[in-house]
Structure formats: C-alpha cells, structure tokens
Design an enzyme around this catalytic site. Structure first.
Site, PDB file in Angstrom:
ATOM      1  N   LYS A 105      58.982 -61.106 -70.245  1.00 44.80           N
ATOM      2  CA  LYS A 105      58.359 -59.809 -70.509  1.00 44.80           C
ATOM      3  C   LYS A 105      59.427 -58.755 -70.768  1.00 44.80           C
ATOM      4  O   LYS A 105      60.551 -58.889 -70.281  1.00 44.80           O
ATOM      5  CB  LYS A 105      57.546 -59.364 -69.275  1.00 44.80           C
ATOM      6  CG  LYS A 105      56.238 -60.094 -69.084  1.00 44.80           C
ATOM      7  CD  LYS A 105      55.503 -59.563 -67.872  1.00 44.80           C
ATOM      8  CE  LYS A 105      54.171 -60.272 -67.695  1.00 44.80           C
ATOM      9  NZ  LYS A 105      53.221 -60.065 -68.788  1.00 44.80           N
ATOM     10  N   ARG A 131      46.056 -68.602 -66.760  1.00 47.66           N
ATOM     11  CA  ARG A 131      45.047 -69.611 -67.116  1.00 47.66           C
ATOM     12  C   ARG A 131      45.523 -71.017 -66.784  1.00 47.66           C
ATOM     13  O   ARG A 131      44.728 -71.902 -66.470  1.00 47.66           O
ATOM     14  CB  ARG A 131      44.690 -69.456 -68.611  1.00 47.66           C
ATOM     15  CG  ARG A 131      45.835 -69.642 -69.541  1.00 47.66           C
ATOM     16  CD  ARG A 131      45.602 -69.013 -70.913  1.00 47.66           C
ATOM     17  NE  ARG A 131      45.858 -67.570 -70.921  1.00 47.66           N
ATOM     18  CZ  ARG A 131      45.753 -66.793 -71.981  1.00 47.66           C
ATOM     19  NH1 ARG A 131      45.385 -67.294 -73.141  1.00 47.66           N
ATOM     20  NH2 ARG A 131      46.017 -65.496 -71.907  1.00 47.66           N
TER      21      ARG A 131
HETATM   22  N1  BES Z   1      49.721 -60.993 -65.752  1.00 49.85           N
HETATM   23  C1  BES Z   1      49.637 -60.808 -67.147  1.00 49.85           C
HETATM   24  C2  BES Z   1      48.528 -59.861 -67.566  1.00 49.85           C
HETATM   25  C3  BES Z   1      48.769 -58.412 -67.344  1.00 49.85           C
HETATM   26  C4  BES Z   1      49.675 -57.714 -68.112  1.00 49.85           C
HETATM   27  C5  BES Z   1      48.025 -57.734 -66.414  1.00 49.85           C
HETATM   28  C6  BES Z   1      49.858 -56.367 -67.913  1.00 49.85           C
HETATM   29  C7  BES Z   1      48.191 -56.387 -66.227  1.00 49.85           C
HETATM   30  C8  BES Z   1      49.115 -55.698 -66.971  1.00 49.85           C
HETATM   31  C9  BES Z   1      49.401 -62.150 -67.843  1.00 49.85           C
HETATM   32  O1  BES Z   1      49.967 -63.243 -67.226  1.00 49.85           O
HETATM   33  C10 BES Z   1      50.004 -62.037 -69.203  1.00 49.85           C
HETATM   34  O2  BES Z   1      51.170 -61.896 -69.296  1.00 49.85           O
HETATM   35  N2  BES Z   1      49.157 -62.099 -70.223  1.00 49.85           N
HETATM   36  C11 BES Z   1      49.605 -61.947 -71.554  1.00 49.85           C
HETATM   37  C12 BES Z   1      48.942 -63.025 -72.380  1.00 49.85           C
HETATM   38  C13 BES Z   1      49.529 -63.195 -73.747  1.00 49.85           C
HETATM   39  C14 BES Z   1      50.925 -63.777 -73.654  1.00 49.85           C
HETATM   40  C15 BES Z   1      48.632 -64.121 -74.555  1.00 49.85           C
HETATM   41  C16 BES Z   1      49.194 -60.562 -72.038  1.00 49.85           C
HETATM   42  O3  BES Z   1      48.159 -60.062 -71.622  1.00 49.85           O
HETATM   43  O4  BES Z   1      49.975 -59.972 -72.771  1.00 49.85           O
HETATM   44 MN    MN Z   2      51.985 -63.532 -67.824  1.00 47.72          MN
END
Ligand code: BES
Ligand code: MN
Ligand code: ZN
Length: 492
Positions: A275, A349
């Site tokens: 990230k 997931r």
């Molecule tokens: N934990 C995150 C989702 C999230 C991000 C929650 C920011 C709250 C604030 C999740 O694991 C994630 O990173 N999801 C990605 C999915 C994408 C890579 C398809 C997302 O939401 O960007």
């Molecule tokens: Mn994630």
C-alpha cells in the site's frame, strides 16, 4: 456502569446532575416541573435569551435552589419531532458533557422528547448504550494516565416503570460492553494486537463459562485442513496466523447455530502489492470484522440470549517478505477452488473464504461475515451505512431491519452474476480481484459468494463504518448493535 429506572418526581431526585430537555418555545413535562420548583428559572432564562431550546443547545445551571439535584444540564430539543439519529445526537452530546463535568451520577430525562415512533423502551436501550459508550477510554499507551471517567451511575426518568424498560437498560448496557470491547481491540496497535493476542482474547470468553468453548487453530492445523488461501496471506509475516473459534451454547442442542465470521487482518500492509504510505497506520483497524464478532459474542453472553452462536475469526498479518505470496501465485482453498492471487492487497477475501468453508461443519441456519473488506465501499456509501450483501433476500431484509431498529444502519447491495463473471482467471478457477476498480466492493462480495454454496449467507463490508479518521480517530465498534439486534430476533 450502572443503570436504573426512576418513576418518582424528578425535581426531588438527589443526583449530581439532572439532565432535562426543553423544546423551543414551550416548557412541558419535567422541564415545566423544574421551572415551577425553581421559581420560574427556566422561564426567566428563555425570556433573557440565555436559553432558547434550539436543537443541540446545552446550558449548565450550577445553582438549583428548590431541586434535589446539585446541577442541571438543560438540553435544547428544537421545534420539530426528532428522528433516531437526532435523538442519538442529543443523548450522545449530553453523555459527553456528563463525562467532561466529572460527575459520578446523573438522572436522564428523555421522556418529553418527541421521537417519531420510539417508545420508552427504545429510548432506554439507546440511552444506556450511548452512556456506556461515552465512558470508553483508551489510555493503555499513555505514560501519564489521564484521570478515570467519574461517571458510574445513570438513572433514567420515566413516568411509568416496567420490566420491559428495565430489560432495555440492561440490554443497552450489554451492547455498550460489546461495542467497547470491539473498540478496544480496534484501537490496539498492530504490535500489541497480533493473531496470538486475538487468540488469547478468544480464549478468555471460555474462562468460568460452561456455555462457551474456544478452539484455536495454529498454522500446522490449518495446513492439515487445507486452509491454504488464508495461509497464503500470513506467509509473509513472522507472526503466525491463527483461526479462533468461539462456540456459545445458549440454545437447545437441536437449534442450528448462527455463525459469525470476522476478518482479522491485524495489520494490512498490502503485502507484495504494498500500500502507499499515506494513512497506512489505519490498517491496524483491518481486524475490525473480528473485533465486532468478538464484541457481539461478548454482548450475547452478557444478555444470555437463548441461541447457539459460533464466532470464527481468521487472524493474520499481511506483510511483504521473501516468504510472502506474490502476484500471480495460485493457491488451493479449503473448498478445493483454486485462486490466482493477482493482488496481495485483496487479502481479506482470501482469509474469509477458508473460514466460510470451515463454517459448513456447523450446518448453520445463517452465516454472516464481517469485514473491513474494500476501500471501494467508502467511495460508494461513504461512512454512514454498513454495506449488506446476501444470497438470501429474507436474511438481507432482517439485517436491514436490525440496522434500522438499532440505529446502526446497513444498506443492501446487489450481487448479480455479472459481477462474479469478472473473477474468471485464465489459469485458476478464480482470481482474487475483478476486471478493474469499478464496483470493487461488489466484486469482493461476489468472490465470497462463490464459497457460500451450502447455507444462507450475508456479508457486511464495514470499511466505512468501523473506525473514524482525523481528529476523532478511533474505532466505533459498529456493527455490534446491528448484529445483536438481529440475534435478539433470532432468539424470539
Ligand atoms: N483492508 C483493505 C480495505 C480498506 C482500505 C479498508 C482502506 C478501509 C480503508 C483491503 O484489504 C484492501 O486493501 N482492499 C483493496 C482491494 C483491491 C486491491 C482490489 C482496496 O479496497 O483497495
Ligand atoms: Mn488489503
Ligand atoms: Zn485488508
């Protein structure tokens, strides 16, 4: 925190703070009685313009000649009827003020408020919950501890006493206890709350409680079960993953259980699909699903609900390392479906799907997973409702209704085949992300739906509701109130 009910005249009550409400332009009920007992003090304040009764207005009266109370907190109720959120805003602000005043006890009078469609029992439950939530403190890591909250006892004023209202106070108190547990786990940093810590907290439920048993699966046991999808997320971390299963048997032996599954990513760095640095600290909240599943379990145990409930929380740390899963890697989930991991940041997931397969052994009446699953849901719904997905319309409607009743709202989302079709992989049975960023929360839910073939299932995406960012940074504990309301209906 202690809650009780008072039906006698509020003006004579011996309390550190009498909280009363007054509408704009008229003094009725308790406000009128207080005005009479204090020789027209409130009338004079309205006349002088020091208090108008505008919605949200607060005025503290330190002098209370003629009353039993040491002080009065006057709260403006506005002109119009309040909706649920309006009521909550007023009571929350009053509770915050009581904490700031450092009073030990208070008498809360909310019967005169005009709250559309909400009886005293509803108000009592909400008031107890909100006061219980207001005393939450997270000071574990402050070397100079701020003083403990003084507020210990809140009494609710009601013209009629009843077992229903007393019960509502007890339920509100139990909900606050579950909400605050979820908040505490959420606010704990990733270096304190790791998968092993979640296991320890899961074991605590079973201590001195014959109705509860806890089982912790370590990585070796998960490997033997074939939970390779979950394990592919923890592969990059030095902290081993754990799946914690808490079983509560409050119902009859033959009652099919409800299973709650929580995403327990105690820190989500994104893994190899790292990230960006901005606000990455907030990914300590990525175990919010597990925290709220624990919180719900806590409340259900405290309420002694006559149901069978199973909590399954998949706890892992998502980290990059030489051992981490790489984009393009293919894993075989416990269900047998193979998954091409195109993005290691779509890890929730991968954790949930193996927990969902594990849940099949309980032959559950319903399975609800709770997860901070996607940033995309924040774009779609903002921070107000929890997103509700389901393969069963009745279950979806029950959760929406539970959200409305508890004022912890959810909103239904679609799960059409078209979304699922985006998950086709050229190399495996499935890929772990959709074709693009569009509808990211829905394609994530569609991924989970592929593993919910044996039972009624709902998925709650709480990425927008589990915590607040900015100046008020902290966990909210949502959707514990919604889940408890749903389970209370299951119990009936
Ligand atoms: N934990 C995150 C989702 C999230 C991000 C929650 C920011 C709250 C604030 C999740 O694991 C994630 O990173 N999801 C990605 C999915 C994408 C890579 C398809 C997302 O939401 O960007
Ligand atoms: Mn994630
Ligand atoms: Zn995540």
């Amino acid at each position: 925190m202690e809650f009780s009910l008072r039906t006698a005249d509020a003006t004579t009550a011996k309390t550190a703070c009498l909280v009363i409400v007054a509408a704009e332009g008229k003094l009725t009920g308790v406000a009128n009685a207080v005005d009479k007992a204090t020789n027209g003090t409130l009338t004079a304040l309205v006349k002088s313009g020091d208090f108008s009764g505008k919605k949200g207005e607060q005025l503290l009266l330190p002098v209370t000649n003629g009353l039993g109370a040491q002080r009065v907190l006057l709260v403006g109720a506005g002109k119009d009827a309040l909706n649920d959120q309006g009521f909550i805003k007023l009571v929350k602000a009053a509770a915050k003020k009581l904490v700031a005043l450092k009073v030990k006890d208070a008498l809360l009078c909310v019967e005169d408020l005009d709250v559309t469609g909400r009886d005293m029992a509803w108000r009592a439950q909400q008031a107890a919950r909100l006061c219980g939530e207001a005393v939450y403190q997270f000071t574990k890591f402050k070397s100079k501890k701020p003083p403990k909250v003084a507020l210990k006892k809140v009494t609710l004023q009601s013209s009629k006493g009843s077992a229903t209202i007393k019960n509502a106070l007890a339920n509100g108190r139990a909900i606050a206890s579950g909400v605050n547990l979820a908040r505490e786990l959420g606010d704990l940093p990733g270096n304190a709350c790791d998968p092993s810590y979640m296991a320890t907290r899961g074991r605590a439920f079973a201590k001195n409680n014959p109705k509860v048993t806890t089982k912790v699966l370590d990585e070796k046991q998960m490997k033997a079960l074939g939970m390779n999808s979950l394990l592919s997320v923890s592969a990059g971390s030095d902290n081993p993953g754990k799946t914690v299963i808490v079983e509560y048997k409050g119902g009859k032996k033959t009652d099919k259980p409800v299973v709650l599954i929580g995403k327990g990513v105690t820190f989500d760095s994104g893994g190899i699909s790292l990230k960006p640095g901005q606000s990455m600290d907030e990914m300590k909240y990525d175990m919010g699903g597990s925290a709220t599943v624990y919180g719900t379990m806590q409340t259900v145990i405290e309420m002694g609900l006559p149901i069978n409930l199973v909590a399954i929380v998949g706890c892992v740390e998502n980290m990059p390392s030489g051992k981490a899963t790489k984009p393009g890697d293919i894993v075989t989930s416990m269900s047998g479906l193979t998954i091409e991991v195109l993005n290691t940041d779509a890890e929730g997931r991968l954790v949930l799907c193996d927990c969902m397969t594990y849940a099949e052994r309980y032959k559950p009446q319903a399975v609800i997973d709770v997860a901070t699953l996607t940033g995309a849901i924040i774009i779609g719904l903002g921070h107000h409702p929890t997103a509700i997905y389901s393969n069963n319309d009745e279950l979806s409607e029950q959760l929406v209704a539970a959200g409305n009743e508890s004022a912890d709202r959810g909103w239904p989302m679609p799960l059409w085949d078209e979304y699922g079709e985006e998950l086709k992989s050229p190399f495996a049975d499935l890929q772990n992300i959709g074709a693009g960023r569009a509808g990211g929360s829905i394609t994530a839910a569609a991924f989970l739906a592929k593993f919910a073939t044996k039972y009624n299932w709902a998925h709650l995406d709480i990425a927008g509701t589990f915590w607040n960012s900015g100046a008020n940074k902290g966990a909210t504990g949502r959707p514990v109130p919604m889940l408890v309301e749903y389970l209370s209906k299951v119990a009936k």
